[in-house]
Design a protein around this motif. Structure first.
Motif, PDB file in Angstrom:
ATOM      1  N   TYR A  85      -3.957  -7.766   0.731  1.00 40.38           N
ATOM      2  CA  TYR A  85      -2.780  -6.889   0.855  1.00 40.38           C
ATOM      3  C   TYR A  85      -3.005  -5.644   1.706  1.00 40.38           C
ATOM      4  CZ  TYR A  85      -2.706  -9.523  -3.478  1.00 40.38           C
ATOM      5  OH  TYR A  85      -2.879 -10.492  -4.396  1.00 40.38           O
ATOM      6  N   ALA A  86      -4.185  -4.994   1.546  1.00 40.32           N
ATOM      7  CA  ALA A  86      -4.484  -3.800   2.331  1.00 40.32           C
ATOM      8  C   ALA A  86      -3.374  -2.764   2.245  1.00 40.32           C
ATOM      9  CB  ALA A  86      -4.755  -4.170   3.802  1.00 40.32           C
ATOM     10  N   LEU A  87      -2.807  -2.599   1.062  1.00 40.58           N
ATOM     11  CA  LEU A  87      -1.820  -1.532   0.883  1.00 40.58           C
ATOM     12  C   LEU A  87      -2.543  -0.188   0.928  1.00 40.58           C
ATOM     13  CD1 LEU A  87       0.351  -3.003  -2.002  1.00 40.58           C
ATOM     14  CD2 LEU A  87       0.840  -2.978   0.448  1.00 40.58           C
ATOM     15  N   PHE A  88      -1.822   0.850   1.350  1.00 38.93           N
ATOM     16  CA  PHE A  88      -2.411   2.188   1.356  1.00 38.93           C
ATOM     17  C   PHE A  88      -2.407   2.693  -0.080  1.00 38.93           C
ATOM     18  CE2 PHE A  88      -0.108   1.946   5.563  1.00 38.93           C
ATOM     19  CZ  PHE A  88      -1.219   1.485   6.236  1.00 38.93           C
ATOM     20  N   LYS A  89      -3.623   2.816  -0.637  1.00 36.31           N
ATOM     21  CA  LYS A  89      -3.753   3.085  -2.066  1.00 36.31           C
ATOM     22  C   LYS A  89      -3.181   4.436  -2.473  1.00 36.31           C
ATOM     23  CE  LYS A  89      -8.297   2.148  -1.872  1.00 36.31           C
ATOM     24  NZ  LYS A  89      -8.442   1.224  -0.747  1.00 36.31           N
ATOM     25  N   HIS A  90      -3.259   5.396  -1.549  1.00 35.50           N
ATOM     26  CA  HIS A  90      -2.858   6.751  -1.911  1.00 35.50           C
ATOM     27  C   HIS A  90      -1.376   7.005  -1.660  1.00 35.50           C
ATOM     28  CE1 HIS A  90      -3.770   6.618   2.318  1.00 35.50           C
ATOM     29  NE2 HIS A  90      -3.027   7.673   2.479  1.00 35.50           N
ATOM     30  N   MET A  91      -0.647   5.966  -1.256  1.00 35.11           N
ATOM     31  CA  MET A  91       0.779   6.150  -0.994  1.00 35.11           C
ATOM     32  C   MET A  91       1.582   5.323  -1.992  1.00 35.11           C
ATOM     33  SD  MET A  91       1.137   5.768   3.095  1.00 35.11           S
ATOM     34  CE  MET A  91      -0.141   6.342   4.191  1.00 35.11           C
ATOM     35  N   PHE A  99       5.766   3.545   6.208  1.00 35.88           N
ATOM     36  CA  PHE A  99       4.680   3.978   7.099  1.00 35.88           C
ATOM     37  C   PHE A  99       4.934   3.641   8.570  1.00 35.88           C
ATOM     38  CE2 PHE A  99       0.661   3.451   9.300  1.00 35.88           C
ATOM     39  CZ  PHE A  99      -0.029   4.585   8.943  1.00 35.88           C
ATOM     40  N   GLY A 100       5.281   2.374   8.810  1.00 35.62           N
ATOM     41  CA  GLY A 100       5.462   1.921  10.187  1.00 35.62           C
ATOM     42  C   GLY A 100       6.539   2.700  10.932  1.00 35.62           C
ATOM     43  N   ARG A 102       7.386   5.977  10.050  1.00 31.81           N
ATOM     44  CA  ARG A 102       6.971   7.379  10.120  1.00 31.81           C
ATOM     45  C   ARG A 102       5.972   7.643  11.233  1.00 31.81           C
ATOM     46  NH1 ARG A 102       9.456   9.768   6.122  1.00 31.81           N
ATOM     47  NH2 ARG A 102       9.268   9.128   3.947  1.00 31.81           N
ATOM     48  N   ARG A 151       6.389  -4.047   3.957  1.00 32.32           N
ATOM     49  CA  ARG A 151       5.819  -3.066   4.873  1.00 32.32           C
ATOM     50  C   ARG A 151       5.716  -3.650   6.281  1.00 32.32           C
ATOM     51  NH1 ARG A 151      -0.255  -1.040   3.972  1.00 32.32           N
ATOM     52  NH2 ARG A 151      -0.623  -3.208   4.523  1.00 32.32           N
TER      53      ARG A 151
END
Lengths: 351, 290
Positions: A85-91, A99-100, A102, A151
């Protein structure tokens, strides 16, 4: 958008990951790259995405006929979903999806309101709208996978690339999610390539299956084509259980049970467990004598492990539960095997 | 006749006498704890108390005077200045090195990893001497530097160089395993979503390593303030000019100004305590968010 790759080579040091691979994915199709680990399928996917590059001078990648070989990943408009998945853990989930948008240059960046609107619409599309405020660590595997998908879709990609999308999920979720992906693909009609090592998954949902082995493409075709007409022993073996019988073993009585055009006398015969018919030995007739060694009756089909009397080779046989009851088989019973449908290949093939 | 020990009965009979690791008798647990505490008291707490006791041996007024003395103030300023240059440099170098090692494949990577550890492996005195050999009056660049009127050895630049060298591994060492464990998928995701390298670093990589980075900075800072050996070699001990706090403590001590020496030393000790508190806070946050 169609995707083409021509003559792609990729080496990592002394290891060849891809050795002159061609690929052609028509617009709007769902294509599976299927192969065992180390066959080069993920490398090919990453090259299409622009995360890896083919060895210099070896090949080209074309999107809709346009050469993108040297275009960096960020400019290819691909949506890439990673196995883990590689989700941004802190978001939060919402920020992950946004994200894409912004990170776009100010002149191309939508307003905050339209970013929010788009993110929520995408989360709705993947049926996660209620979870926008959560963090990735608070989601289940299947939910994370869908966030990753939303995402990737936020940047309106022309192509969707999924690396082992269901690899990290448990069996039940995996089945649900792959059917969901098929419906989802029919809805959004985006050219999609997914990598998998699970033949069942590939055969169930893909329009077309590309079977890879040892840095080469072995066969391309619809699920039915590759299953019914495998181009090589590898494909035959990879797409399901198979028995490999040495042809000399099939001398005498068994030969009569085969169609004349089938195996060469010194070749090998491939036969799937469910293409073998079992008859009681004392009923006579043609067939190969064998002894029942094990009976696995749990599951929809009964699986028998039998040993040929003549060669002592083991053969796996699948029959229905009712057949098993009718035959009243026990371990060490003598039976006859008849091969309903077999396959043989011209080239030598060693296991 | 004794029952053979292999008989089940004998085994059952013997078992209560054998100890498993988690069933040590109370006295053993207490004894071990006591040994550890006594050791801690003798080697850590007592010296720390001694520092403060000595610092205030001649009263609070003397303590303040010792700290307010111009040479002491100069040493404090120099230490702070050195830290203000060395720590940020090491943050930049450390993050860059860790990034390169953890996220890319390139030839010479293992050599670079080994080189990062070099300052830990080499005695600080040798580290200082290296700079004297390179930049000193008799060194490789000595004549050229003298010609151009640039002073590095026995001057502030030398102190900063030596401190930076000695404290280089802290940030990088802290980050490399962390970044390696995190892998590159999140960065690649950001890139496919159209983020530039800079955006990827600030929005994805840095937030992921922030606690590890802070931890590295704290350790680096503590060592940079306390560094003695390497700095001692390159400083030249010019009072009010090239004396850092640890060097100033040594000079005062050698002059039998024990209370003064300990007064300045107590500042360093306070700093160490503050570092420990910060460090535990960061560790607590790290495990909290992990």
């Amino acid at each position: 958008m169609s995707i083409e790759a021509h003559g792609i080579r990729k080496k990592f040091g002394a290891y060849t990951a891809l050795d002159g691979v061609d690929l052609n994915v028509p617009q709007g199709k769902l294509v599976a790259l299927l192969g065992p680990s180390g066959s080069g399928k993920t490398t090919l996917l990453r090259i299409i995405a622009g995360l890896e590059f083919p060895d210099p001078g070896s090949g080209r990648v074309l999107f809709h006929g346009e050469d993108v070989t040297d275009v960096p990943a960020g400019k290819r408009r691909v949506g890439f979903v990673f196995q883990h998945y590689a989700l941004f853990k802190h978001m939060s989930v919402f920020e992950n999806v946004a994200f894409g948008l912004r990170v776009r240059k100010r002149s191309h960046r939508p307003t905050n309101a339209s970013i929010a609107e788009r993110a929520h619409r995408l989360l709705e599309l993947v049926q996660l709208d209620g979870l926008a405020g959560r963090y990735p660590s608070q989601l289940s595997g299947g939910e994370r996978q869908r966030v990753a998908l939303a995402r990737a879709l936020a940047v309106e990609p022309k192509v969707l690339l999924l690396d082992e999308p269901f690899g990290a999920l448990d069996a039940r979720v995996r089945k649900d999610l792959r059917r969901w992906l098929r419906r989802f693909h029919d809805e959004i009609q985006l050219t999609t390539i997914f990598v998998t090592h699970d033949q069942e998954e590939a055969l169930e949902i893909a329009d077309e299956v590309v079977i890879m082995n040892k840095a080469h493409v072995e066969q391309v075709g619809t699920p039915q084509q590759v299953y019914d007409k495998p181009a090589s022993p590898f494909v035959y073996q990879f797409l399901g259980n198979v028995n490999v019988l040495r042809a000399p073993a099939l001398a005498g009585s068994l030969r009569r049970g085969l169609r004349p055009d089938e195996p060469a006398p010194d070749g090998q015969i491939f036969v799937r467990p469910h293409d073998i018919e079992v008859t009681p030995h004392d009923a006579g007739g043609s067939g190969l004598s064998a002894i029942v060694r094990h009976i696995h009756a749990a599951g929809p089909q009964a699986r028998l492990l039998v040993e040929q009397v003549q060669t002592r080779e083991h053969v796996e046989v699948e029959i229905s539960r009712s057949e098993l009851t009718d035959l009243n088989l026990r371990v060490n019973d003598l039976i006859r095997l008849r091969l309903r449908q077999t396959h043989s290949f011209d080239e030598d093939y060693a296991i | 006749m004794a029952v053979p020990t292999t008989a089940p009965f004998a085994n059952r009979h013997v078992r209560p006498a054998t100890h498993r690791a988690n069933r040590d008798p109370a006295w053993a647990r207490w004894a071990l704890t006591a040994v550890a505490l006594v050791f801690l008291a003798f080697f850590l707490v007592l010296p720390l108390l001694a520092v403060f006791a000595q610092a205030f041996a001649k009263g609070g007024a003397y303590f303040l005077a010792a700290i307010r003395e111009p040479e002491a103030l100069a040493s404090i300023r120099l230490t702070l200045f050195t830290v203000a240059v060395a720590v940020p440099s090491n943050v930049v170098f450390g993050v860059a090195a860790a990034w390169a090692i953890a996220k890319f494949r390139f030839p010479g990577k293992s050599l670079l990893t080994t080189l990062i550890d070099l300052p830990f492996a080499v005695s600080p005195v040798i580290s200082g001497l290296i700079y004297v050999l390179v930049f000193g009056a008799q060194g490789w660049f000595g004549p050229w530097l003298i010609e151009h009127n640039i002073r590095i050895i026995f001057a502030v630049p030398g102190i900063i160089l030596a401190t930076t060298f000695v404290t280089f591994p802290f940030v990088a060492r802290e980050l490399i395993p962390l970044m390696q464990a995190q892998g590159t998928d999140e960065e690649y995701s950001a890139v496919t979503l159209g983020a530039s390298g800079w955006q990827t670093f600030w929005r994805v990589t840095l937030p992921n390593i922030r606690w590890g980075l802070l931890y590295g900075i704290i350790l680096c800072n503590a060592r940079a303030m306390g560094e003695f050996g390497a700095v001692s070699v390159v400083s030249g001990h010019i009072r009010g000019e090239t004396n850092t706090m640890p060097l100033h403590v040594e000079i005062l001590y050698n002059e039998y100004n024990i209370a003064g020496a300990f007064a300045v030393a107590s500042l360093l000790a306070l700093l160490a305590l503050a570092t420990l508190v910060l460090k535990s806070l960061v560790e607590w946050r790290q495990t909290g968010t992990a």
